[in-house]
Design an enzyme around this catalytic site. Sequence first.
Site, PDB file in Angstrom:
ATOM      1  N   CYS A   1       0.861  -1.187   0.000  1.00  0.00           N
ATOM      2  CA  CYS A   1       0.000   0.000   0.000  1.00  0.00           C
ATOM      3  C   CYS A   1       0.893   1.231   0.000  1.00  0.00           C
ATOM      4  O   CYS A   1       1.899   1.273   0.711  1.00  0.00           O
ATOM      5  CB  CYS A   1      -0.871  -0.012   1.251  1.00  0.00           C
ATOM      6  SG  CYS A   1      -1.930   1.427   1.393  1.00  0.00           S
TER       7      CYS A   1
ATOM      8  N   HIS B   1      -8.954  -3.696  -1.995  1.00  0.00           N
ATOM      9  CA  HIS B   1      -8.035  -2.898  -1.172  1.00  0.00           C
ATOM     10  C   HIS B   1      -8.452  -1.418  -1.192  1.00  0.00           C
ATOM     11  O   HIS B   1      -8.523  -0.760  -0.147  1.00  0.00           O
ATOM     12  CB  HIS B   1      -6.606  -3.072  -1.706  1.00  0.00           C
ATOM     13  CG  HIS B   1      -5.562  -2.263  -1.002  1.00  0.00           C
ATOM     14  ND1 HIS B   1      -4.608  -2.821  -0.183  1.00  0.00           N
ATOM     15  CD2 HIS B   1      -5.320  -0.919  -0.998  1.00  0.00           C
ATOM     16  CE1 HIS B   1      -3.838  -1.858   0.300  1.00  0.00           C
ATOM     17  NE2 HIS B   1      -4.241  -0.693  -0.178  1.00  0.00           N
ATOM     18  N   GLU B   2      -8.757  -0.903  -2.399  1.00  0.00           N
ATOM     19  CA  GLU B   2      -9.083   0.525  -2.531  1.00  0.00           C
ATOM     20  C   GLU B   2     -10.463   0.852  -1.942  1.00  0.00           C
ATOM     21  O   GLU B   2     -10.637   1.907  -1.333  1.00  0.00           O
ATOM     22  CB  GLU B   2      -9.016   0.973  -3.999  1.00  0.00           C
ATOM     23  CG  GLU B   2      -7.663   0.778  -4.686  1.00  0.00           C
ATOM     24  CD  GLU B   2      -6.460   1.274  -3.904  1.00  0.00           C
ATOM     25  OE1 GLU B   2      -6.585   2.218  -3.115  1.00  0.00           O
ATOM     26  OE2 GLU B   2      -5.374   0.675  -4.072  1.00  0.00           O
TER      27      GLU B   2
ATOM     28  N   HIS C   1     -10.180   1.380   1.639  1.00  0.00           N
ATOM     29  CA  HIS C   1      -9.700   2.733   1.972  1.00  0.00           C
ATOM     30  C   HIS C   1     -10.864   3.705   2.111  1.00  0.00           C
ATOM     31  O   HIS C   1     -10.855   4.578   2.979  1.00  0.00           O
ATOM     32  CB  HIS C   1      -8.753   3.257   0.884  1.00  0.00           C
ATOM     33  CG  HIS C   1      -7.314   2.877   1.084  1.00  0.00           C
ATOM     34  ND1 HIS C   1      -6.598   3.237   2.197  1.00  0.00           N
ATOM     35  CD2 HIS C   1      -6.443   2.182   0.305  1.00  0.00           C
ATOM     36  CE1 HIS C   1      -5.351   2.776   2.106  1.00  0.00           C
ATOM     37  NE2 HIS C   1      -5.235   2.126   0.966  1.00  0.00           N
TER      38      HIS C   1
HETATM   39 CO    CO Z   1      -3.581   1.275   0.006  1.00  0.00          CO
END
Ligand code: CO
Length: 200
Positions: free
Chosen positions: A87, A129-130, A133
């Site tokens: 990341c 993953h995004e 966020h």
């Molecule tokens: Co990230």
Amino acid sequence: MAFRRILKYPDNELRQRSIPVSEDDDVKDLVGDLFDTLNVSGGVGLSAPQIGVHKRVIFVSCEQFTGEMINPIIKETNGTSKLPEGCLSFPGVSEDIERSDDVVVEYKKLSGEKVTEKFTGFPAQIVQHEVDHLNGVLMIDSLSRLKRSKVLKRVQKVKKGVYDMLNNSLEKTPKRIKSESHLSKKEVKKRKSRRKQNRR
Ligand code: CO
């Protein structure tokens, strides 16, 4: 469009939940900034909150898919695998994270077009993953406490490395001599008046 500073763990802003982009909200510049920042950093995905904008926008850039996703929603998931993940907010860190193998994602493009798309493997991993966020969820959240503290140490070490590099380059610039105590009183007076004249 510009390169933006990427927030690093443990910045609190990374924990903030992002808000959906409304119909009349123009996110063209934001998408441009995400694209530029991702290109410069050499990453495969970036979310708006990582550059301090808490709107639900992500950018994915890998061989199978490149583009922005506005208000992405993961509708379906299938299978799981544990794969190494990095990341941009965790420089120097790579950890095995469990993710779904396939995801079906609903999102909007900058053009306004609504898309429902299935991703498999690497792009599916990036999207998950995004989207995490956008919810203030970070890759380390699924790790054990021991592993998390190791990650924190690693991030701090990388940060310190950057600071050391900066300090070293600062030390190379000559320092102005502040003390004039080694000079005679007469000489100090002379220098003072010379400086005054120069100021005019
Ligand atoms: Co990230």
